[in-house]
Every structure is written in structure tokens, then in C-alpha cells.
Design an enzyme around this catalytic site. Structure first.
Site, PDB file in Angstrom:
ATOM      1  N   GLY A  15     -11.529  -8.118  -0.945  1.00  0.00           N
ATOM      2  CA  GLY A  15     -10.300  -8.428  -0.139  1.00  0.00           C
ATOM      3  C   GLY A  15      -9.806 -10.052  -0.604  1.00  0.00           C
ATOM      4  CE  LYS A  19     -22.463 -15.191   6.519  1.00  0.00           C
ATOM      5  NZ  LYS A  19     -21.749 -14.074   7.325  1.00  0.00           N
ATOM      6  N   GLY A  75     -13.859  -3.336   0.530  1.00  0.00           N
ATOM      7  CA  GLY A  75     -15.123  -2.742   0.952  1.00  0.00           C
ATOM      8  C   GLY A  75     -15.479  -1.515  -0.089  1.00  0.00           C
ATOM      9  NE  ARG A 110      -4.200  -1.928   2.002  1.00  0.00           N
ATOM     10  CZ  ARG A 110      -4.970  -2.359   2.871  1.00  0.00           C
ATOM     11  NH1 ARG A 110      -4.766  -1.648   4.052  1.00  0.00           N
ATOM     12  NH2 ARG A 110      -6.252  -2.760   2.501  1.00  0.00           N
TER      13      ARG A 110
END
Ligand code: ADP
Ligand code: MG
Length: 391
Positions: A349, A197, A372, A36
């Protein structure tokens, strides 16, 4: 969506307050993965070359509004300085007179890293007085932290009310690759959505179904959809509460003429564990078996769609890729993406972790830097940190 980018402004002799995502893993005071930090260097180097002085801010972990040295930016400052090959001054705090004096003493080309902006609750509550204090350090604001763009925080949103605001190269690239997927993608456009999910991916499915030609549903969430189709799924993951939602999604896709691909074969295990013996199930899953990866026929269906696609977005692994015996479906899909001539975008992710694990990131057009944030972007939501940079 058109952003003000750092190419649109003159930074010579300007003090630039820049938000980056330096929330990197640290062990025993040493940065263990500097991806990052490296990712923000093009923007930082560019601004310095343009004659700017930098006040850099980031969060690290969740210190929950307390000045906890466990979450200090000190180890990050060290690595940042090494990578930049230049001295980085570390401020003792985020706000306060000491920091103000430090900022005043900066000379052209200096780089000052503020302490963890989440040392203050005012950061996450997007407190405008706090944002104003951050803004007072500079003449312009640059945001290059895509990973936090879905949060309206003082350093990502609040500050933009007080300074001319620009997107850095990272955010610019994220938007350049992702925005067209929601408006006018190169066709055929294939969306591959997996993960565990339905509940966390239904909104992205409902958003992408408006622009894609083919939608692949894989991973643990596929079993709820298979259940809707009346298939036996054994002891595979099932979200009972989402059966109706899955049903109406399938109806909507059909109405729109979007092709839906669901797994036709499965690698199953008798237990959900690393050393479960993989058993191939064609069609339905019997008894107590648990579906843990897509089978070879499904892989073939998906890869042949990817081959002819002009754009592909992938979010969510096809199976429990963390277990070697059940990682093949995810690996094969990742390889097909790497070989695709069209525009390929990977977000999420775990999907990004999979692409990195397989060493294929360099063969993907765009690997998103925000889990996210990329999900919310693809859901069609307005990201406060991005909105703040729009022309
Ligand atoms: P991303 O982070 O890329 O958005 P998710 O967080 O939605 O992806 O899902 C990733 C998780 O889904 C992984 O931990 C993976 O093990 C799990 N998963 C994938 N397939 C299955 C399956 N068949 N059964 C249970 N879990 C699964
Ligand atoms: Mg995940």
C-alpha cells in the site's frame, strides 16, 4: 501457476457474474479517486464486446454485515456509469427476490451493479448458500479483484464452486508479473524490502531469499537488523522480539549466498516529526537520534544494484516518505526502478502510494493493485481467490 482467463471462454449471450474491487475513497457522496474503477474497465469492456451481460459485485468499506446506506454502492455506480459511458443499473440489495427479478429482466449488454456484498456477514464467512445465490445470477464467474484475492469470501472463492471461473485481465497481469519472482525470476533478481516492521515483512524476506540474488533491507525495519550486527541505532525503531528472527534470517541469507544490503548511512531526526531537522549519520546512530531515511551512500549502493538487475521487486518505503525531509531515499529508489531496463514490480500500500506520489507508476512494469494480497502472494501463500481460477 496457470489460470483460466477470460481469453479462454466464449461469453456471447452469457450472463457473467464479475467480482471487481470498486472499494474507492468517497467524500460527500462523490468518488474522489476512481483509479480502481478505471483499472477494471478493460475486462468489463472486453466482456461486453464479447456479447456478455454483466452482474457486477464489489465491497465498499466495512459495513460489518449490515445494510448501512453509508456504505452504499450508489456513488460508485454513478462514476462507473460515467467512465463506462453506459447506463449502470444499481440493485437495491445483494440477494433477495427483487434482485433476482432485476437479473431476469436484464437484456444482452446490460450492466447491473449489486449493492455492497459486505452488507451480509455471509460474504466474509464464505457461506456457501450465499455464494450459491450469487452464482445463480449467471452462467460464468469472472474475478478481477486482486485486492481481495487473499480473502476466502463468498464473492471471491465460494462462488467459484458453482460456476466455471475465469481471471480478468487485472488478476492475469498480477500473476504474470509476480509468480515468476517466486519460481524462476530473470536474474540478477534484486528484492528491496522496507517499511516499518520486521514482524510484517519477515515472511516475505524468507520467501524471496530463495530466489533473489540481492536483498535490500531498508526503512524502519532495518534498525533491528543493524542491532543484530552490533551497531548503535540510537532511538530508531527496534523490535526487540524480532532480534533472534533477524539474526537467523541473516544467517540463512549468507548460507544461500544471497547478498544482503543494509543501510550504511542514515538521515536522522531528533524527534519523530515532519519538521525535524535532518542530520546525516554515517555508520552508527548516536544518542537519541532517530533514523528516518537512508542516506546518500546507501542510496548509491541500492541504485547500482538496481541498474544491473534483470528483475526487481520493491515492497516497503526506505524511510518516512510522508515527511518531505525524509522522503529522498524512497524517491531515489523509486527513480532507479523507473530507469531500470529489467522487469520492475512494486507492491504494498505505502510503496504504491509513494510511486504514485512521485508520478512514476507509468515507468514501472507492474504496480500491484493489492497491498495485502501482493504481500501474501510474495510470501508464497496460496491466495484463495487465485486458487479458484487455476486450471
Ligand atoms: P507497505 O504498505 O508498502 O507494505 P509498510 O506499511 O510496511 O509499507 O511501511 C510503510 C511505513 O513505514 C510508512 O508509513 C513509513 O513512514 C514507515 N517507515 C519507513 N521508514 C521508517 C523509519 N525509519 N522509521 C519509522 N517508520 C518508517
Ligand atoms: Mg502499509
Amino acid at each position: 501457476m496457470v489460470l483460466n482467463t477470460i481469453k479462454d471462454a466464449n461469453f456471447n449471450d452469457k450472463k457473467v457474474v464479475i467480482r471487481v474491487d470498486f472499494n474507492v475513497p468517497i467524500k460527500d457522496g462523490v468518488v474522489t479517486d476512481d483509479t480502481r474503477i478505471k483499472a477494471a474497465l478493460p475486462t468489463i469492456t472486453y466482456l461486453l464486446e464479447q456479447g456478455a451481460t454483466l452482474i457486477v459485485m464489489s465491497h465498499r468499506g466495512r459495513p460489518k454485515g449490515e445494510k448501512n446506506p453509508e456504505f452504499s454502492m450508489a456513488p460508485i455506480s454513478k462514476r462507473f456509469s460515467e467512465l463506462l459511458n453506459k447506463e449502470v443499473k444499481l440493485a437495491p440489495d445483494v440477494i433477495g427476490s427483487e434482485v433476482e427479478e432485476l437479473v431476469k429482466s436484464l437484456e444482452k449488454g446490460d450492466v447491473l451493479l449489486l449493492e455492497n456484498c459486505r452488507y451480509y456477514n455471509e460474504e466474509t464467512s464464505d457461506d456457501l448458500d450465499f455464494a450459491k445465490k450469487l452464482a445463480s445470477y449467471g452462467d460464468v464467474y469472472v474475478n478481477d479483484a486482486f485486492g481481495t484475492a487473499h480473502r476466502a469470501h463468498a464473492s471471491t472463492e465460494g462462488i467459484s464452486h458453482f460456476l466455471p471461473s475465469y481471471a480478468g485481465f487485472l488478476i492475469e497481469k498480477e500473476v504474470k508479473y509476480m509468480a515468476p519472482l517466486l519460481s524462476n525470476p530473470q536474474k540478477p533478481f534484486v528484492a528491496i524490502i522496507g517499511g516499518s516492521k520486521v514482524s510484517s515483512k519477515i515472511t516475505v524476506l524468507e520467501s524471496l531469499v530463495n530466489t533473489c540474488d540481492t536483498i535490500v533491507i531498508g526503512g524502519g525495519m532495518a534498525y533491528t537488523f543493524l542491532k543484530v550486527q552490533g551497531k548503535e541505532i540510537g532511538k530508531s525503531l527496534l523490535e526487540d522480539d524480532y532480534i533472534e528472527t533477524a539474526k537467523s534470517f541473516l544467517a540463512k541469507a549468507e548460507e544461500k549466498g544471497v547478498k544482503v544490503i543494509l543501510p550504511v548511512d542514515h538521515l536522522c531526526g531528533a524527534t519523530f516529526s515532519e519538521d525535524a531537522e535532518p542530520v546525516l549519520s554515517e555508520g552508527e546512530i548516536k544518542g537519541d537520534l532517530i533514523g528516518m531515511d537512508i542516506g546518500p551512500k546507501t542510496v548509491e549502493l541500492i541504485t547500482s544494484e538496481i541498474k544491473t538487475a534483470k528483475s526487481v521487486v520493491w515492497n516497503g518505503p526506505m524511510g518516512v516518505f510522508e515527511f518531505d525531509a525524509f522522503s529522498k531515499g524512497t524517491l531515489e529508489v523509486a527513480k532507479a526502478l523507473a530507469d531500470c531496463d529489467g522487469i520492475t514490480v512494486v507492491g504494498g500500500g505505502d510503496s504504491v502510494a509513494a510511486i504514485n506520489k512521485f508520478n512514476l507508476a507509468s515507468k514501472i512494469s507492474h504496480v500491484s493493485t493489492g497491498g495485502g494480497a501482493s504481500l501474501e502472494f510474495l510470501e508464497g501463500k496460496t491466495l484463495p481467490g487465485i486458487k479458484a481460477l487455476e486450471k
